[in-house]
Write a protein that holds these residues in place. Structure first.
Motif, PDB file in Angstrom:
ATOM      1  N   LEU A   1      24.211 -63.151  -4.520  1.00  0.00           N
ATOM      2  CA  LEU A   1      22.879 -63.585  -3.640  1.00  0.00           C
ATOM      3  C   LEU A   1      21.859 -62.387  -3.952  1.00  0.00           C
ATOM      4  O   LEU A   1      20.625 -62.921  -4.002  1.00  0.00           O
ATOM      5  CB  LEU A   1      23.468 -63.813  -2.452  1.00  0.00           C
ATOM      6  N   ILE A   2      22.270 -61.219  -3.591  1.00  0.00           N
ATOM      7  CA  ILE A   2      21.170 -60.060  -3.937  1.00  0.00           C
ATOM      8  C   ILE A   2      20.647 -60.076  -5.180  1.00  0.00           C
ATOM      9  O   ILE A   2      19.214 -60.019  -5.130  1.00  0.00           O
ATOM     10  CB  ILE A   2      21.820 -58.723  -3.395  1.00  0.00           C
ATOM     11  N   MET A   3      21.490 -60.500  -6.153  1.00  0.00           N
ATOM     12  CA  MET A   3      20.753 -60.388  -7.421  1.00  0.00           C
ATOM     13  C   MET A   3      19.875 -61.617  -7.635  1.00  0.00           C
ATOM     14  O   MET A   3      18.928 -61.199  -8.486  1.00  0.00           O
ATOM     15  CB  MET A   3      22.130 -60.645  -8.496  1.00  0.00           C
ATOM     16  N   LEU A   4      20.291 -62.617  -7.216  1.00  0.00           N
ATOM     17  CA  LEU A   4      19.202 -63.940  -7.354  1.00  0.00           C
ATOM     18  C   LEU A   4      18.020 -63.648  -6.742  1.00  0.00           C
ATOM     19  O   LEU A   4      16.799 -63.896  -7.089  1.00  0.00           O
ATOM     20  CB  LEU A   4      19.890 -65.074  -6.665  1.00  0.00           C
ATOM     21  N   ILE A   5      18.250 -62.878  -5.377  1.00  0.00           N
ATOM     22  CA  ILE A   5      16.961 -62.587  -4.644  1.00  0.00           C
ATOM     23  C   ILE A   5      16.037 -61.718  -5.381  1.00  0.00           C
ATOM     24  O   ILE A   5      14.701 -61.997  -5.403  1.00  0.00           O
ATOM     25  CB  ILE A   5      17.248 -62.349  -3.145  1.00  0.00           C
ATOM     26  N   VAL A   6      16.485 -60.477  -5.994  1.00  0.00           N
ATOM     27  CA  VAL A   6      15.991 -59.801  -6.513  1.00  0.00           C
ATOM     28  C   VAL A   6      15.046 -60.324  -7.884  1.00  0.00           C
ATOM     29  O   VAL A   6      14.105 -59.999  -8.231  1.00  0.00           O
ATOM     30  CB  VAL A   6      16.725 -58.493  -6.870  1.00  0.00           C
ATOM     31  N   SER A   7      15.982 -61.128  -8.614  1.00  0.00           N
ATOM     32  CA  SER A   7      15.361 -61.965  -9.533  1.00  0.00           C
ATOM     33  C   SER A   7      13.998 -62.673  -9.359  1.00  0.00           C
ATOM     34  O   SER A   7      13.242 -62.775 -10.042  1.00  0.00           O
ATOM     35  CB  SER A   7      16.456 -62.644 -10.528  1.00  0.00           C
ATOM     36  N   TRP A   8      14.259 -63.189  -7.983  1.00  0.00           N
ATOM     37  CA  TRP A   8      13.163 -64.128  -7.700  1.00  0.00           C
ATOM     38  C   TRP A   8      11.720 -63.216  -7.508  1.00  0.00           C
ATOM     39  O   TRP A   8      10.699 -63.584  -7.743  1.00  0.00           O
ATOM     40  CB  TRP A   8      13.437 -65.026  -6.689  1.00  0.00           C
ATOM     41  N   VAL A   9      12.167 -62.323  -6.778  1.00  0.00           N
ATOM     42  CA  VAL A   9      11.025 -61.251  -6.082  1.00  0.00           C
ATOM     43  C   VAL A   9      10.159 -60.521  -7.313  1.00  0.00           C
ATOM     44  O   VAL A   9       8.838 -60.603  -7.420  1.00  0.00           O
ATOM     45  CB  VAL A   9      11.714 -60.232  -5.249  1.00  0.00           C
ATOM     46  N   PHE A  10      11.009 -60.224  -8.212  1.00  0.00           N
ATOM     47  CA  PHE A  10      10.384 -59.522  -9.434  1.00  0.00           C
ATOM     48  C   PHE A  10      10.194 -60.332 -10.833  1.00  0.00           C
ATOM     49  O   PHE A  10      10.118 -59.771 -12.007  1.00  0.00           O
ATOM     50  CB  PHE A  10      11.423 -58.230  -9.690  1.00  0.00           C
ATOM     51  N   VAL A  11      10.250 -61.580 -10.550  1.00  0.00           N
ATOM     52  CA  VAL A  11       9.959 -62.683 -11.636  1.00  0.00           C
ATOM     53  C   VAL A  11       8.852 -62.200 -12.467  1.00  0.00           C
ATOM     54  O   VAL A  11       8.973 -62.508 -13.748  1.00  0.00           O
ATOM     55  CB  VAL A  11      10.123 -63.910 -11.280  1.00  0.00           C
ATOM     56  N   LYS A  12       7.789 -61.789 -11.876  1.00  0.00           N
ATOM     57  CA  LYS A  12       6.471 -61.580 -12.660  1.00  0.00           C
ATOM     58  C   LYS A  12       6.426 -60.032 -13.174  1.00  0.00           C
ATOM     59  O   LYS A  12       5.467 -59.690 -13.899  1.00  0.00           O
ATOM     60  CB  LYS A  12       5.416 -61.962 -11.817  1.00  0.00           C
ATOM     61  N   SER A  13       7.684 -59.218 -12.830  1.00  0.00           N
ATOM     62  CA  SER A  13       7.414 -57.745 -13.192  1.00  0.00           C
ATOM     63  C   SER A  13       7.909 -57.538 -14.595  1.00  0.00           C
ATOM     64  O   SER A  13       8.878 -58.325 -15.085  1.00  0.00           O
ATOM     65  CB  SER A  13       8.183 -56.997 -12.119  1.00  0.00           C
ATOM     66  N   THR A  14       7.378 -56.554 -15.141  1.00  0.00           N
ATOM     67  CA  THR A  14       7.831 -56.195 -16.516  1.00  0.00           C
ATOM     68  C   THR A  14       9.196 -55.520 -16.364  1.00  0.00           C
ATOM     69  O   THR A  14       9.684 -54.827 -15.506  1.00  0.00           O
ATOM     70  CB  THR A  14       6.886 -55.210 -17.369  1.00  0.00           C
ATOM     71  N   PRO A  15      10.181 -55.631 -17.362  1.00  0.00           N
ATOM     72  CA  PRO A  15      11.375 -55.100 -17.331  1.00  0.00           C
ATOM     73  C   PRO A  15      11.586 -53.642 -17.163  1.00  0.00           C
ATOM     74  O   PRO A  15      12.221 -52.899 -16.605  1.00  0.00           O
ATOM     75  CB  PRO A  15      12.014 -55.401 -18.920  1.00  0.00           C
ATOM     76  N   ARG A  16      10.362 -53.005 -17.760  1.00  0.00           N
ATOM     77  CA  ARG A  16      10.186 -51.401 -17.558  1.00  0.00           C
ATOM     78  C   ARG A  16       9.960 -51.231 -16.202  1.00  0.00           C
ATOM     79  O   ARG A  16      10.677 -50.052 -15.447  1.00  0.00           O
ATOM     80  CB  ARG A  16       8.976 -50.906 -18.596  1.00  0.00           C
ATOM     81  N   LYS A  17       9.092 -52.030 -15.599  1.00  0.00           N
ATOM     82  CA  LYS A  17       8.577 -51.589 -14.007  1.00  0.00           C
ATOM     83  C   LYS A  17       9.913 -51.914 -13.112  1.00  0.00           C
ATOM     84  O   LYS A  17      10.193 -51.076 -12.287  1.00  0.00           O
ATOM     85  CB  LYS A  17       7.491 -52.598 -13.703  1.00  0.00           C
ATOM     86  N   VAL A  18      10.627 -53.047 -13.557  1.00  0.00           N
ATOM     87  CA  VAL A  18      12.050 -53.385 -12.710  1.00  0.00           C
ATOM     88  C   VAL A  18      13.030 -52.021 -12.936  1.00  0.00           C
ATOM     89  O   VAL A  18      13.492 -51.612 -11.970  1.00  0.00           O
ATOM     90  CB  VAL A  18      12.674 -54.713 -13.193  1.00  0.00           C
ATOM     91  N   ASP A  19      13.103 -51.539 -14.007  1.00  0.00           N
ATOM     92  CA  ASP A  19      14.085 -50.591 -14.390  1.00  0.00           C
ATOM     93  C   ASP A  19      13.620 -49.290 -13.695  1.00  0.00           C
ATOM     94  O   ASP A  19      14.590 -48.657 -13.134  1.00  0.00           O
ATOM     95  CB  ASP A  19      14.031 -50.273 -15.752  1.00  0.00           C
TER      96      ASP A  19
END
Length: 336
Positions: free
Chosen positions: A155-173
């Protein structure tokens, strides 16, 4: 309640054996607390174990003593407790921990201890020695804890994916390399808070049976609390490196964002269980959370064969440690 006759040196030796188990619990389960943060490359192993050990210990100021009460007063009938039962329970748990550590199997130290108590008590007095309410609660959470970890992790993974959907992989990392420090600390807090109390409950049980603590005492002595938290933290410092690889990479490949979600889901589960007084397995919990994170990305991301082997170890833990404890109880009767 009548008290058992036990010499000071026998009592001292059994308390020492309990603290050895507590140390091994930290040593064996260190992988649960640090595997994700090490495997994602956020922290070096030495730094990770030092942080985990610190938060294992300060759980003393955060988590209550309900788990210790469940172990000390809600597992087996007080009338059957003696030094032979405690000896058998501890030997059964320690032997199973050593076997599973040697083969790199992330089994549950908690359920090894429960199995040890059950095996030694049944060997002495039969199944009537067991308190069904406490055992049913513990056995139920063999399923509930990893399931709750799985649900929260995914659930937390899905929420995080939705919140950061427009972020670049580098920024998320970059973000989650920082956030994973907090999630790893939270998980270590939950680990220390739940697991240290199990040994605390054993020593409390022994002190009540020997007449050194009143049966109606609301908590074990302070020296028991401090020594148990200290022993598990010290054990964590030495780390169970054989299990880190299994937990951190063999089940599913984790990135910092996945590590954060798994640790956060696991930490919430452990802290909830501690406040409810339920002795749960930190191993079961974090494994469920890791599988949940992997499956939230895609089902094929999880190596279900490895996860299945771990589940088999969970199934065998209580009966295997109970058998060893029953044998140890018989041996103890003849040598102590």
């Amino acid at each position: 309640m009548s008290h058992i006759e036990i010499s000071f040196w026998a009592l001292f030796a059994l308390v020492g054996l309990a603290l050895i188990f507590d140390f091994m619990n930290g040593f064996h389960d260190a992988a649960n607390a640090i595997a994700t943060v090490v495997s994602t490359g956020v922290l070096k192993p030495q730094t990770a174990v030092a942080m985990a050990a610190f938060f294992n210990f300060i759980a003393i100021f955060v988590v209550g003593l309900k788990v210790a009460t469940t172990i000390g007063k809600g597992t087996i009938e007080p009338s059957v407790i003696d030094h032979y039962v405690i000896f058998g329970a501890l030997v059964g748990a320690i032997v199973w921990n050593v076997i599973t550590w040697y083969y790199g199997i992330p089994s549950s130290s908690s359920h090894a201890l429960i199995g040890g108590l059950v095996g030694a008590a049944v060997a002495k007095s039969g199944t009537g020695a067991l308190i069904s309410g406490g055992l049913i609660k513990t056995v139920t959470f063999i399923v509930v804890a990893p399931l709750l970890g799985f649900v929260l992790g995914s659930l937390i993974m899905l929420i995080v994916s939705w919140v950061f959907v427009k972020s670049t992989p580098r920024k998320v990392d970059t973000w989650f390399r920082r956030l994973q420090l907090a999630s790893a600390a939270g998980y270590s807090l939950g680990h220390g808070g739940n697991d240290a109390q199990k040994t605390m409950g054993i020593i409390w049980m022994l002190l009540i049976a020997s007449g050194h603590v009143a049966a109606d005492a609301k908590a074990p002595p302070d020296w028991v609390i401090i020594s148990c938290y200290g022993a598990i933290a010290f054990g964590t410092l030495f780390g169970g490196w054989r299990i880190v690889k299994t937990m951190g990479q063999k089940i599913t490949k984790l990135k910092p964002v996945g590590g954060f979600c798994a640790e956060t889901g696991g930490a919430i589960t452990l802290l909830m269980a501690s406040f409810w007084g339920v002795p749960v397995s930190t191993t079961h919990t974090i494994t469920g959370a890791i599988v949940g994170v992997g499956s939230a990305q895609k089902m094929s991301a999880v190596r279900w064969g490895v996860a299945g082997n771990i589940v088999w170890a969970w199934i065998f833990t209580i009966p295997a440690s109970a058998f060893v404890a029953a044998v140890a109880w018989w041996v103890g009767k003849h040598i102590m």
